[in-house]
Design a protein around this motif. Structure first.
Motif, short mmCIF file in Angstrom:
data_model
loop_
_atom_site.label_atom_id
_atom_site.label_comp_id
_atom_site.label_asym_id
_atom_site.label_seq_id
_atom_site.Cartn_x
_atom_site.Cartn_y
_atom_site.Cartn_z
N HIS A 271 0.83 -1.20 0.00
CA HIS A 271 0.00 0.00 0.00
C HIS A 271 0.87 1.26 0.00
CE1 HIS A 271 -4.21 1.48 0.94
NE2 HIS A 271 -3.50 2.59 1.04
N LEU A 272 1.92 1.22 0.81
CA LEU A 272 2.83 2.37 0.90
C LEU A 272 3.52 2.62 -0.43
CD1 LEU A 272 4.22 4.48 2.76
CD2 LEU A 272 5.97 2.74 3.21
N ALA A 273 3.96 1.55 -1.10
CA ALA A 273 4.66 1.69 -2.37
C ALA A 273 3.77 2.34 -3.42
CB ALA A 273 5.14 0.32 -2.86
N LEU A 274 2.50 1.96 -3.45
CA LEU A 274 1.59 2.55 -4.44
C LEU A 274 1.32 4.01 -4.11
CD1 LEU A 274 -0.12 2.28 -6.92
CD2 LEU A 274 -1.94 1.24 -5.54
N HIS A 275 1.13 4.31 -2.84
CA HIS A 275 0.89 5.70 -2.43
C HIS A 275 2.11 6.56 -2.79
CE1 HIS A 275 -1.47 8.31 0.63
NE2 HIS A 275 -0.73 9.10 -0.12
N GLN B 11 -1.45 16.20 -6.16
CA GLN B 11 -0.23 16.06 -5.36
C GLN B 11 -0.52 16.43 -3.91
OE1 GLN B 11 2.70 14.82 -5.58
NE2 GLN B 11 4.36 16.19 -5.00
N GLY B 12 -1.26 17.52 -3.72
CA GLY B 12 -1.59 17.96 -2.37
C GLY B 12 -2.45 16.96 -1.64
N VAL B 13 -3.44 16.41 -2.33
CA VAL B 13 -4.32 15.42 -1.69
C VAL B 13 -3.52 14.18 -1.29
CG1 VAL B 13 -6.27 13.87 -2.08
CG2 VAL B 13 -6.40 16.26 -2.83
N LEU B 14 -2.65 13.73 -2.17
CA LEU B 14 -1.81 12.57 -1.84
C LEU B 14 -0.92 12.85 -0.64
CD1 LEU B 14 -0.84 11.56 -5.47
CD2 LEU B 14 -2.07 10.09 -3.86
N ILE C 284 -11.07 6.63 -2.29
CA ILE C 284 -10.98 7.30 -0.99
C ILE C 284 -10.53 6.33 0.09
CG2 ILE C 284 -12.29 8.52 0.79
CD1 ILE C 284 -13.97 9.75 -1.43
N ARG C 285 -11.01 5.10 0.03
CA ARG C 285 -10.54 4.11 1.02
C ARG C 285 -9.04 3.89 0.88
NH1 ARG C 285 -15.37 1.25 -0.30
NH2 ARG C 285 -14.18 -0.26 -1.51
N PHE C 286 -8.54 3.90 -0.35
CA PHE C 286 -7.09 3.75 -0.55
C PHE C 286 -6.34 4.94 0.02
CE2 PHE C 286 -3.43 5.10 -3.03
CZ PHE C 286 -2.58 4.01 -2.85
N LEU C 287 -6.77 6.14 -0.35
CA LEU C 287 -6.10 7.36 0.13
C LEU C 287 -6.06 7.41 1.65
CD1 LEU C 287 -7.44 10.24 -2.14
CD2 LEU C 287 -5.05 9.56 -1.86
N ALA C 288 -7.15 7.00 2.29
CA ALA C 288 -7.29 7.12 3.73
C ALA C 288 -6.92 5.85 4.47
CB ALA C 288 -8.72 7.53 4.07
N TRP C 289 -6.27 4.93 3.79
CA TRP C 289 -5.82 3.69 4.44
C TRP C 289 -6.97 3.01 5.19
CZ3 TRP C 289 -0.59 1.68 4.64
CH2 TRP C 289 0.28 2.38 3.79
N ASN C 290 -8.12 2.93 4.52
CA ASN C 290 -9.32 2.26 5.03
C ASN C 290 -9.92 2.91 6.27
OD1 ASN C 290 -9.89 0.32 3.12
ND2 ASN C 290 -8.58 -1.24 4.05
#
Length: 296
Positions: free
Chosen positions: A29-33, A58-61, A241-247
């Protein structure tokens, strides 16, 4: 059924499986983020066609690294303890969040969730209840000014919040001084190149409102009760959104059983769904409901 009864109802095998940490799941998950951040960073730095449009993603990430830092305070994203510590500290740098300090701040939030007087996220103050206060909140000003004040006070050794253990004061002081030195060096670099402004400073400023709206849904409009299935909101949303927020949209589940790592929260949700008291069908639905409660 409250959160204690829910957890007690789970079999020992189920609880053990839910708490199983994984370096592989966390690193994937970290690698993709990080890969998505790297792509945006490279495109902005190289001034690829339409590169200014990448400042917002970029800012959201970057600002949503907050959710990973949060997860690291629980030592759950990775099986290896040192990975949780290293990653927690590293991802906190772009968002000016002193990780050691934040761990104890966040543990106090879990202990006193949504308590108007004791939850440090509230600090004795209500969430935005009118349009001016909401706009100030969404601007990110309370966050950035609050973190600046925290860093300066910690660096000076003026650490007096009751939830901050004295045994960690020295670590917090050193952490704050290192971060302030790093940010001072970053500021000086702007005299020689605007690169950090475009790939970091401006993005986190414009991305902050998205994080603020997301965080408002976690406990906004939730009652100040002890039941974590009621004082925290689970928001049904899409995979992005679940990905961005780590579930962490499975937020009631997270508060009910904080030892469950992000990649097992969907499984915990299946166990808890019928017992959830506070949910929303998406962030737009929650936001519309919240806006209706505001005074002029």
């Amino acid at each position: 059924m409250d959160h204690r009864a829910l957890i007690a109802s789970l079999s020992a095998q189920t609880k053990a499986a839910l708490q199983q940490r994984s370096n592989a799941a966390g690193l994937k998950h970290l690698a993709l983020h990080f890969a998505l951040i790297a792509v945006c960073t490279f495109a902005i730095a190289a001034k690829a066609p339409l590169w200014p449009l990448l400042v917002l993603p970029q800012g959201v990430l970057l600002v949503f690294l907050f959710t990973l830092s949060h997860e690291c305070t629980h030592k759950t994203p990775f099986r290896s303890g040192w990975l949780n510590e290293v990653v927690g500290h590293l991802v906190s740098i772009p968002i000016a969040l002193p990780f050691t300090w934040f761990r104890y701040y966040h543990l106090a939030h879990h202990k006193w969730t949504n308590d108007p007087e004791k939850d440090p996220e509230l600090g004795g103050k209500p969430r935005p209840d009118n349009w001016p206060s909401l706009l100030i909140y969404l601007s990110g000003w309370p966050y950035w000014s609050g973190m600046a004040k925290t860093l300066v006070l910690n660096a000076l050794g003026r650490i007096d919040a009751p939830f901050l253990p004295s045994r960690q004061h020295r670590a917090m002081r050193i952490e704050a001084r290192l971060l302030l030195t790093l940010y001072a060096a970053a500021g000086l670099s702007l005299f020689f190149s605007p690169l950090l402004f475009w790939i970091w400073i401006l993005p986190v400023l414009v991305g902050q409102p998205a994080l603020r709206l997301y965080l408002l849904a976690e406990h906004g409009l939730c009652p100040p009760v002890a039941n974590m299935l009621e004082n925290s909101r689970t928001t049904f949303t899409n995979r992005i959104i679940r990905f961005l927020a780590w579930n962490m949209p499975y937020h009631a589940e997270h508060h009910a059983f904080p030892n469950v790592p992000f990649h097992h929260l969907p499984a915990l949700h299946r166990e808890a769904r019928t017992h959830l008291k506070t949910t929303s069908d998406g962030y737009s639905t929650f936001t519309a409901e919240y806006l209706r409660t505001l005074d002029l």
